[in-house]
Design an enzyme around this catalytic site. Structure first.
Site, PDB file in Angstrom:
ATOM      1  CE  LYS A 191      -2.103  -1.202   3.872  1.00 25.67           C
ATOM      2  NZ  LYS A 191      -1.403  -2.481   4.116  1.00 25.67           N
ATOM      3  NE  ARG A 214      -4.817  -1.646   9.399  1.00 19.47           N
ATOM      4  CZ  ARG A 214      -3.721  -1.068   8.908  1.00 19.47           C
ATOM      5  NH1 ARG A 214      -3.703   0.211   8.613  1.00 19.47           N
ATOM      6  NH2 ARG A 214      -2.636  -1.773   8.720  1.00 19.47           N
ATOM      7  NE  ARG A 232       6.863  -2.396   6.454  1.00 23.72           N
ATOM      8  CZ  ARG A 232       5.528  -2.332   6.424  1.00 23.72           C
ATOM      9  NH1 ARG A 232       4.903  -1.876   5.365  1.00 23.72           N
ATOM     10  NH2 ARG A 232       4.843  -2.767   7.461  1.00 23.72           N
ATOM     11  NE  ARG A 275       5.707  -0.316  10.866  1.00 27.81           N
ATOM     12  CZ  ARG A 275       4.607  -0.454  10.151  1.00 27.81           C
ATOM     13  NH1 ARG A 275       4.525   0.077   8.947  1.00 27.81           N
ATOM     14  NH2 ARG A 275       3.568  -1.106  10.616  1.00 27.81           N
ATOM     15  NE  ARG A 305       1.725  -4.980  11.525  1.00 23.29           N
ATOM     16  CZ  ARG A 305       2.866  -4.784  10.871  1.00 23.29           C
ATOM     17  NH1 ARG A 305       4.007  -5.140  11.426  1.00 23.29           N
ATOM     18  NH2 ARG A 305       2.863  -4.222   9.699  1.00 23.29           N
TER      19      ARG A 305
HETATM   20  P1  ADP Z   1       0.905  -1.866   7.543  1.00 23.62           P
HETATM   21  O1  ADP Z   1       1.935  -1.120   6.761  1.00 23.62           O
HETATM   22  O2  ADP Z   1       1.419  -3.128   8.114  1.00 23.62           O
HETATM   23  O3  ADP Z   1      -0.365  -2.072   6.819  1.00 23.62           O
HETATM   24  P2  ADP Z   1       0.329   0.546   9.066  1.00 23.62           P
HETATM   25  O4  ADP Z   1       1.571   1.322   9.065  1.00 23.62           O
HETATM   26  O5  ADP Z   1      -0.753   0.930   8.114  1.00 23.62           O
HETATM   27  O6  ADP Z   1       0.661  -1.006   8.858  1.00 23.62           O
HETATM   28  O7  ADP Z   1      -0.294   0.503  10.526  1.00 23.62           O
HETATM   29  C1  ADP Z   1       0.510   0.229  11.662  1.00 23.62           C
HETATM   30  C2  ADP Z   1      -0.367   0.103  12.890  1.00 23.62           C
HETATM   31  O8  ADP Z   1      -1.086   1.337  13.126  1.00 23.62           O
HETATM   32  C3  ADP Z   1      -1.456  -0.972  12.816  1.00 23.62           C
HETATM   33  O9  ADP Z   1      -0.969  -2.264  13.152  1.00 23.62           O
HETATM   34  C4  ADP Z   1      -2.459  -0.448  13.843  1.00 23.62           C
HETATM   35  O10 ADP Z   1      -2.017  -0.695  15.162  1.00 23.62           O
HETATM   36  C5  ADP Z   1      -2.390   1.072  13.626  1.00 23.62           C
HETATM   37  N1  ADP Z   1      -3.391   1.507  12.617  1.00 23.62           N
HETATM   38  C6  ADP Z   1      -3.136   2.009  11.386  1.00 23.62           C
HETATM   39  N2  ADP Z   1      -4.285   2.279  10.738  1.00 23.62           N
HETATM   40  C7  ADP Z   1      -5.291   1.936  11.578  1.00 23.62           C
HETATM   41  C8  ADP Z   1      -6.713   1.955  11.478  1.00 23.62           C
HETATM   42  N3  ADP Z   1      -7.342   2.387  10.369  1.00 23.62           N
HETATM   43  N4  ADP Z   1      -7.423   1.509  12.548  1.00 23.62           N
HETATM   44  C9  ADP Z   1      -6.821   1.101  13.672  1.00 23.62           C
HETATM   45  N5  ADP Z   1      -5.491   1.040  13.810  1.00 23.62           N
HETATM   46  C10 ADP Z   1      -4.722   1.445  12.787  1.00 23.62           C
HETATM   47  P1  ADP Z   2       2.089  -1.858   3.208  1.00 21.80           P
HETATM   48  O1  ADP Z   2       2.090  -0.352   3.204  1.00 21.80           O
HETATM   49  O2  ADP Z   2       0.902  -2.451   2.484  1.00 21.80           O
HETATM   50  O3  ADP Z   2       2.263  -2.456   4.562  1.00 21.80           O
HETATM   51  P2  ADP Z   2       4.704  -1.589   1.862  1.00 21.80           P
HETATM   52  O4  ADP Z   2       4.420  -0.752   0.662  1.00 21.80           O
HETATM   53  O5  ADP Z   2       5.419  -0.955   2.985  1.00 21.80           O
HETATM   54  O6  ADP Z   2       3.351  -2.340   2.346  1.00 21.80           O
HETATM   55  O7  ADP Z   2       5.512  -2.882   1.358  1.00 21.80           O
HETATM   56  C1  ADP Z   2       5.947  -3.870   2.280  1.00 21.80           C
HETATM   57  C2  ADP Z   2       7.382  -4.299   1.938  1.00 21.80           C
HETATM   58  O8  ADP Z   2       7.374  -5.044   0.728  1.00 21.80           O
HETATM   59  C3  ADP Z   2       8.331  -3.123   1.713  1.00 21.80           C
HETATM   60  O9  ADP Z   2       9.582  -3.473   2.225  1.00 21.80           O
HETATM   61  C4  ADP Z   2       8.344  -2.938   0.198  1.00 21.80           C
HETATM   62  O10 ADP Z   2       9.585  -2.422  -0.247  1.00 21.80           O
HETATM   63  C5  ADP Z   2       8.113  -4.366  -0.294  1.00 21.80           C
HETATM   64  N1  ADP Z   2       7.271  -4.437  -1.504  1.00 21.80           N
HETATM   65  C6  ADP Z   2       6.242  -3.625  -1.857  1.00 21.80           C
HETATM   66  N2  ADP Z   2       5.704  -3.999  -3.048  1.00 21.80           N
HETATM   67  C7  ADP Z   2       6.405  -5.101  -3.442  1.00 21.80           C
HETATM   68  C8  ADP Z   2       6.343  -5.958  -4.607  1.00 21.80           C
HETATM   69  N3  ADP Z   2       5.427  -5.786  -5.578  1.00 21.80           N
HETATM   70  N4  ADP Z   2       7.214  -6.986  -4.671  1.00 21.80           N
HETATM   71  C9  ADP Z   2       8.148  -7.185  -3.687  1.00 21.80           C
HETATM   72  N5  ADP Z   2       8.256  -6.413  -2.581  1.00 21.80           N
HETATM   73  C10 ADP Z   2       7.405  -5.379  -2.455  1.00 21.80           C
END
Ligand code: ADP
Ligand code: ADP
Ligand code: ZN
Length: 215
Positions: free
Chosen positions: A13, A88, A127, A160, A171
């Site tokens: 994302k 979410r 990551r 992180r 998660r």
């Molecule tokens: P990821 O990259 O793994 O999708 P995020 O960076 O979006 O994770 O979110 C990290 C953490 O922040 C989540 O595990 C949750 O604890 C909190 N968080 C983020 N967005 C939301 C949401 N929409 N509702 C509740 N908690 C959230």
């Molecule tokens: P999210 O925001 O959904 O949690 P991220 O964009 O941070 O996900 O991506 C999670 C990890 O996977 C990062 O380390 C990123 O560089 C890697 N990544 C993202 N897209 C791809 C892909 N298409 N193939 C391989 N690795 C990816």
């Protein structure tokens, strides 16, 4: 154009949101990034969110919704926005609809990045995230030009704390129980586009751009 970007943790994302920002000039609203910034600055949302985030649980809906509402109210989005990581839960999705009515905006696309669970753990464990701007890299799949330095802003890259094995398990489980039902919710409303997230970053972005044509 206002877009909701959904998908499990590690689906890409943040990576694709950054591409969309470059291409369309829209704002990137990541609730995870906003919580992490609040945590660093020890604001009220940061203090509340800290323990939930650390163990991989969702921050309770009322705080999350209040924070997003504030963010949408206090900022302007001349080229629209991408919501990354919000909603979410079904409750958050319903609240977003009433906020949209109140602030008079519409959601133009709901994109769901689909990636097999067995691939996510590897994406998350490798990551590296920028402390300053939140950009993400990957040790193997998307290494920065210089070790531990963000290509975008020169900030320091870190792992992180909620990327530990135990927190990642929670998660993914939280996603399955609380967030995945949103796919059905938006499917029934006929608003969702599924994107195959299990391709190269460029291929995923091309599929996203195609799905946005004419919107
Ligand atoms: P990821 O990259 O793994 O999708 P995020 O960076 O979006 O994770 O979110 C990290 C953490 O922040 C989540 O595990 C949750 O604890 C909190 N968080 C983020 N967005 C939301 C949401 N929409 N509702 C509740 N908690 C959230
Ligand atoms: P999210 O925001 O959904 O949690 P991220 O964009 O941070 O996900 O991506 C999670 C990890 O996977 C990062 O380390 C990123 O560089 C890697 N990544 C993202 N897209 C791809 C892909 N298409 N193939 C391989 N690795 C990816
Ligand atoms: Zn950076």
């Amino acid at each position: 154009m206002n877009i909701i970007l959904m998908g499990p943790p590690g689906a890409g994302k943040g990576t694709q949101a950054a591409n969309l920002v470059k291409e369309y000039g829209c704002a990137h609203i990541s609730t995870g990034d906003i919580f992490r910034k609040a945590l660093k600055e020890q604001t009220k949302y940061g203090v509340i969110a800290k323990y939930f985030i650390q163990f991989g649980h969702l921050v309770p809906d009322d705080y999350t919704i209040a924070m997003v509402r504030e963010h949408l109210k206090e900022n302007e989005f001349p080229n629209g926005f991408i919501l990354d990581g919000f909603p979410r839960t079904i409750i958050q999705a319903r609240e977003l609809e009433s906020i949209a009515k109140e602030f008079k905006f519409q959601i133009d696309a709901v994109l769901n990045l689909d990636v097999d669970f067995d691939k996510l753990t590897k994406r998350l464990s490798g990551r590296r995230t920028c402390r300053e701007c939140g950009a993400t890299f990957h040790d193997e799949f998307n290494p920065p030009k210089q070790v531990s330095v963000c290509d975008a802003c020169g900030g320091e890259l870190y792992q992180r704390p909620d990327e530990s094995e135990e927190a990642v398990k929670v998660r993914l489980d939280t996603y399955t129980k609380q967030t995945r039902p949103l796919i059905d919710y938006y499917t029934m409303k006929g608003e969702i586009t599924n994107i195959n997230g299990d391709q190269s970053m460029e291929e995923v972005f091309n599929e996203i751009k195609k799905s946005l044509e004419g919107k």
